[in-house]
Scaffold this motif. Structure first.
Motif, PDB file in Angstrom:
ATOM      1  N   VAL B  20      10.021  -6.124  -3.770  1.00  0.00           N
ATOM      2  CA  VAL B  20       8.902  -5.423  -3.124  1.00  0.00           C
ATOM      3  C   VAL B  20       8.671  -5.917  -1.691  1.00  0.00           C
ATOM      4  O   VAL B  20       8.310  -5.129  -0.821  1.00  0.00           O
ATOM      5  N   ILE B  21       8.931  -7.213  -1.449  1.00  0.00           N
ATOM      6  CA  ILE B  21       8.752  -7.691  -0.071  1.00  0.00           C
ATOM      7  C   ILE B  21       9.850  -7.094   0.821  1.00  0.00           C
ATOM      8  O   ILE B  21       9.585  -6.644   1.941  1.00  0.00           O
ATOM      9  N   TRP B  26      11.230  -3.100   5.008  1.00  0.00           N
ATOM     10  CA  TRP B  26      11.977  -1.891   5.366  1.00  0.00           C
ATOM     11  C   TRP B  26      11.004  -0.770   5.750  1.00  0.00           C
ATOM     12  O   TRP B  26      11.191  -0.077   6.731  1.00  0.00           O
ATOM     13  N   LEU B  27       9.925  -0.626   4.972  1.00  0.00           N
ATOM     14  CA  LEU B  27       8.942   0.414   5.280  1.00  0.00           C
ATOM     15  C   LEU B  27       8.220   0.140   6.594  1.00  0.00           C
ATOM     16  O   LEU B  27       7.768   1.058   7.267  1.00  0.00           O
ATOM     17  N   GLY B  28       8.106  -1.166   6.945  1.00  0.00           N
ATOM     18  CA  GLY B  28       7.349  -1.523   8.133  1.00  0.00           C
ATOM     19  C   GLY B  28       8.223  -1.754   9.354  1.00  0.00           C
ATOM     20  O   GLY B  28       7.783  -2.330  10.336  1.00  0.00           O
ATOM     21  N   TYR B  37      -1.197   2.426   9.178  1.00  0.00           N
ATOM     22  CA  TYR B  37      -1.581   1.156   8.560  1.00  0.00           C
ATOM     23  C   TYR B  37      -2.702   1.355   7.538  1.00  0.00           C
ATOM     24  O   TYR B  37      -2.634   0.855   6.419  1.00  0.00           O
ATOM     25  N   TYR B  38      -3.746   2.104   7.904  1.00  0.00           N
ATOM     26  CA  TYR B  38      -4.901   2.233   7.011  1.00  0.00           C
ATOM     27  C   TYR B  38      -4.740   3.322   5.963  1.00  0.00           C
ATOM     28  O   TYR B  38      -5.339   3.254   4.897  1.00  0.00           O
ATOM     29  N   VAL B 166       1.362 -11.026  -1.351  1.00  0.00           N
ATOM     30  CA  VAL B 166       0.484  -9.903  -1.063  1.00  0.00           C
ATOM     31  C   VAL B 166       0.220  -9.782   0.437  1.00  0.00           C
ATOM     32  O   VAL B 166       0.239  -8.684   0.998  1.00  0.00           O
ATOM     33  N   THR B 167       0.023 -10.915   1.095  1.00  0.00           N
ATOM     34  CA  THR B 167      -0.217 -10.860   2.540  1.00  0.00           C
ATOM     35  C   THR B 167       0.996 -10.246   3.237  1.00  0.00           C
ATOM     36  O   THR B 167       0.856  -9.406   4.129  1.00  0.00           O
ATOM     37  N   LEU B 168       2.193 -10.639   2.812  1.00  0.00           N
ATOM     38  CA  LEU B 168       3.403 -10.054   3.414  1.00  0.00           C
ATOM     39  C   LEU B 168       3.472  -8.548   3.155  1.00  0.00           C
ATOM     40  O   LEU B 168       3.809  -7.768   4.044  1.00  0.00           O
ATOM     41  N   ILE B 169       3.145  -8.150   1.927  1.00  0.00           N
ATOM     42  CA  ILE B 169       3.185  -6.721   1.599  1.00  0.00           C
ATOM     43  C   ILE B 169       2.242  -5.943   2.509  1.00  0.00           C
ATOM     44  O   ILE B 169       2.592  -4.899   3.054  1.00  0.00           O
ATOM     45  N   VAL B 170       1.031  -6.485   2.710  1.00  0.00           N
ATOM     46  CA  VAL B 170       0.036  -5.761   3.493  1.00  0.00           C
ATOM     47  C   VAL B 170       0.369  -5.776   4.989  1.00  0.00           C
ATOM     48  O   VAL B 170       0.278  -4.749   5.656  1.00  0.00           O
ATOM     49  N   VAL B 171       0.789  -6.931   5.534  1.00  0.00           N
ATOM     50  CA  VAL B 171       0.990  -6.965   6.990  1.00  0.00           C
ATOM     51  C   VAL B 171       2.274  -6.247   7.432  1.00  0.00           C
ATOM     52  O   VAL B 171       2.381  -5.850   8.584  1.00  0.00           O
ATOM     53  N   THR B 172       3.238  -6.074   6.539  1.00  0.00           N
ATOM     54  CA  THR B 172       4.462  -5.393   6.967  1.00  0.00           C
ATOM     55  C   THR B 172       4.210  -3.906   7.198  1.00  0.00           C
ATOM     56  O   THR B 172       4.518  -3.372   8.250  1.00  0.00           O
ATOM     57  N   ALA B 173       3.649  -3.223   6.208  1.00  0.00           N
ATOM     58  CA  ALA B 173       3.487  -1.773   6.379  1.00  0.00           C
ATOM     59  C   ALA B 173       2.149  -1.278   5.837  1.00  0.00           C
ATOM     60  O   ALA B 173       2.014  -0.102   5.517  1.00  0.00           O
TER      61      ALA B 173
END
Lengths: 74, 581
Positions: B20-21, B26-28, B37-38, B166-173
């Motif tokens: 998932v990371i 890739w998505l970001g 982002y939002y 989770v922080t990585l998931i959110v800040v990437t994309a």
């Protein structure tokens, strides 16, 4: 008004909402006031507590589908 | 009980996290706009969004908590399921379309659409943060307390692992990657609960199922000595001398006379056979003396029909006192009203194209969540009779049930239990990031920002919230935090629902009315909770009798209070100028 800009809740939505309030409230009323009735076993040996719980889950889904279809057909 | 951990579970979980990371990066990979982002550009397909609703909503409390509650107390866990699902009816029929049409990125956008008031944005942003943090704490503590029995790692490692992932998931994309993580988690959860349910039905009911020793019905005593060592029935705890697993059938219904197993059963047959069986459940009593704290686990023989009716967990129902019943009614009201007031759920409505897609995705969400709750009933009952339960830990019911089938399944379910935390926490961090960066920094404090800076501000907020989440997860390690989810529903329903509903249905609503309702609803429900008997006992370690509150769940009083405050304040302030378009 175009569907995408509708800022009001539809009349149908409210009707279905109140139907569900009656079902949910009625069930919780039974749990609170007449729990003995929930031991009755109407459905192939399954008691009313389980049957009505599953019924409430199914009812939420069926009303939701009805709403989706009716609104799409406007 | 000491649990064998499975290297395979660690491997599966690691593969999921890396997957998932990787997907998130890739998505970001492209430069993002604030809309991406939002709100994932509002381009998420309705079906994906529907399953993501399930991935967002079904937290560790839903999966492990309800299974455990059913396995140990019977029917009452299902009452939670019914309440959790019913809330979606409010979301679909009343809230979804207006919130989609009025807002852009956050719940505050929608409540403030008619007024353009900084006061409303401020009040709603604060209530979003309060609700999201109360919801976040049990998720993070849960991650820490699950990782030890499931993956064999220390508490803090679980918390930090989830926090960083989770922080990585959110800040990437942002919302794009959050959506996909929730979609994958929601699909896996429903799919594997389905597999487990098929296995449960295929196995049917067996007398004295499980490992040797489960038929032994003498009480078991666990002693925790002041130096931290653990005794089982007076001898040091080791792998060979440990609590026996519990949860078995003593007698099958008469129609199976002479047999010790029913063989495969159909879904309704399973429930009916269980109702006619006699089951042994275990309850715990504790006392302390100079040797330490002794917890005695004693078997209780129960009829299936008694386990499958209300009152096993909610003592207020079985005791029949007025306060007990009001407490229960209050919780069920909060669950009904709370779902449609949870910020991390509401922001998912901004990720789809239009009102039709919002409706369709809610229907998919209701279907997935409804199926999940029916499966959870079977999982709980299957665990109750599996002979595999750990009497000390209700949260382990579902993974141990899986273990009674195969160690591979245990590894898969353990990994999924752990990943349920990722999906929900990323949704909560997104909601908090929107409240801080979009509502507070951009709109309340009116800091001028370019689109690119808005995204950066959101990401900085997400990192800060991730760090706070990790700190809280470690800080609250030794607290019983499962009831915090109930608090979050009560606060969300009391603070947010009155404002939202009155804004939609009462043209006389003023901005002062909304600010007052949100503030008073939040403070009153929070204050009530902090003074409740539950909190006195479980958090402060005091006697519940000292509590000044008549019952513990505030919703029954504070939700109507929110409506009342809104009406009174609105009537006392000037009629809003008609700015409707």
């Amino acid at each position: 008004m175009a569907d995408g800009n509708d800022t009001t809740t539809s009349r149908l939505g409210l009707v279905l909402f109140w139907i569900y309030v009656l079902l949910y409230g009625g069930f919780m009323g039974l749990v609170l006031v007449r729990p003995d009735l929930l031991s009755w076993r109407p459905l192939g040996g399954v008691n009313l507590a389980i049957a009505s719980g599953m019924g409430l889950i199914a009812a939420a889904f069926l009303l939701a589908v009805l709403y989706m279809v009716a609104r799409a057909g406007r | 009980m000491l649990h064998d951990t499975s290297p395979l579970a660690v491997l599966i979980f690691a593969a999921f996290v890396v997957g998932v990371i990787g997907l998130s990066f890739w998505l970001g990979r492209k430069k993002q706009s604030a809309a991406a982002y939002y709100a994932a550009h509002g381009e998420v397909h309705w079906f994906v969004n529907g399953i993501a609703f399930a991935g967002d909503y079904l937290s560790a409390a839903s999966f492990l908590g309800i299974c455990g509650m059913i396995a140990f107390s019977g029917y009452d866990g299902f009452l939670y399921s019914i309440g959790f699902l019913a809330g979606w009816v409010v979301a679909l029929f009343v809230i979804a379309e207006p919130i989609k049409a009025l807002g852009r990125f956050t719940f505050a956008d929608a409540l403030d659409a008619k007024f353009n008031s900084r006061g409303i944005k401020m009040a709603v942003a604060i209530s979003t943060l309060v609700v999201s943090i109360f919801y976040l704490i049990p998720q993070m503590v849960g991650a820490g307390s699950l990782i030890t029995p499931l993956l064999g790692l220390p508490h803090a490692v679980g918390v930090v692992l989830v926090g960083v992932a989770v922080t990585l998931i959110v800040v990437t994309a942002g919302m794009v990657s959050t959506t996909w993580v929730q979609f994958i988690k929601g699909s896996l959860l429903v799919f594997f609960c389905g597999i487990l349910t098929l296995l449960i039905l295929g196995r049917g009911l067996t007398v004295n199922a499980g490992r040797p020793g489960t038929e032994n019905l003498t009480p078991q005593v666990k002693t925790i000595r002041p130096d931290g060592t653990v005794l089982i029935d007076g001898q040091p705890q080791t792998r060979d001398h440990d609590l026996r697993p519990v949860g078995t059938i003593l007698r099958l219904p008469e129609r199976y006379a002479g047999k010790t197993a029913t063989g495969p059963l159909k879904p309704l047959e399973y429930l009916s056979a269980l109702e006619d069986s006699t089951i042994v459940t275990w309850s715990a009593t504790r006392h302390s003396d100079e040797e330490g704290t002794h917890v005695t686990y004693s078997p209780i023989e129960k009829k299936g029909a008694d386990l499958l009716k209300p009152g096993g967990y909610f003592k207020g129902l079985s005791s029949g006192t007025l306060a007990g019943r009001l407490d229960f009614a209050s919780l069920m009201l909060a669950l009904f009203c709370g779902t449609a007031s949870l910020p991390h759920i509401l922001i998912r409505y901004y990720t789809v194209k239009d009102a039709a897609a919002a409706r369709k995705s809610t229907v998919v969400g209701i279907a997935a969540i409804g199926v999940f709750y029916v499966l959870t009933l079977y999982l709980g009952l299957g665990a109750m009779t599996s002979g595999a339960l750990d009497p000390t830990d209700t949260n382990m019911a579902a993974p141990l049930l899986a273990k009674s089938f195969s160690t591979t399944l245990f590894a898969v379910i353990s990994a999924i239990a752990f990943t349920t935390v990722l999906g929900t926490v990323s949704g909560l961090i997104m909601a908090g990031s929107g409240a801080v960066a979009h509502d507070l920094v951009e709109n309340v404090f009116a800091v001028p920002m370019t689109d690119h800076e808005k995204v950066r501000c959101g990401k900085i907020a997400a990192v800060a919230l991730g760090v706070i989440a990790m700190a809280l997860g470690i800080l609250f390690k030794n607290f019983n935090v499962s009831f915090l989810v109930g608090w979050a529903f009560n606060i969300a329903a009391s603070a947010n629902l009155p404002a939202l509903v009155m804004l939609l249905f009462w043209p006389r609503t003023t901005k002062q009315g909304i600010i007052a309702a949100v503030t008073v609803g939040m403070m009153a429900s929070l204050g009530w909770i902090l003074l409740s008997a539950d909190t006195f006992e479980k958090v402060y370690g005091l006697s519940g009798n000292l509590s000044p509150m008549p019952f513990s769940q505030p919703g029954l009083v504070t939700i109507p209070l929110g409506f009342m405050v809104l009406v009174v304040v609105s009537l006392l302030t000037p009629r809003p100028v008609a700015v409707r378009t």
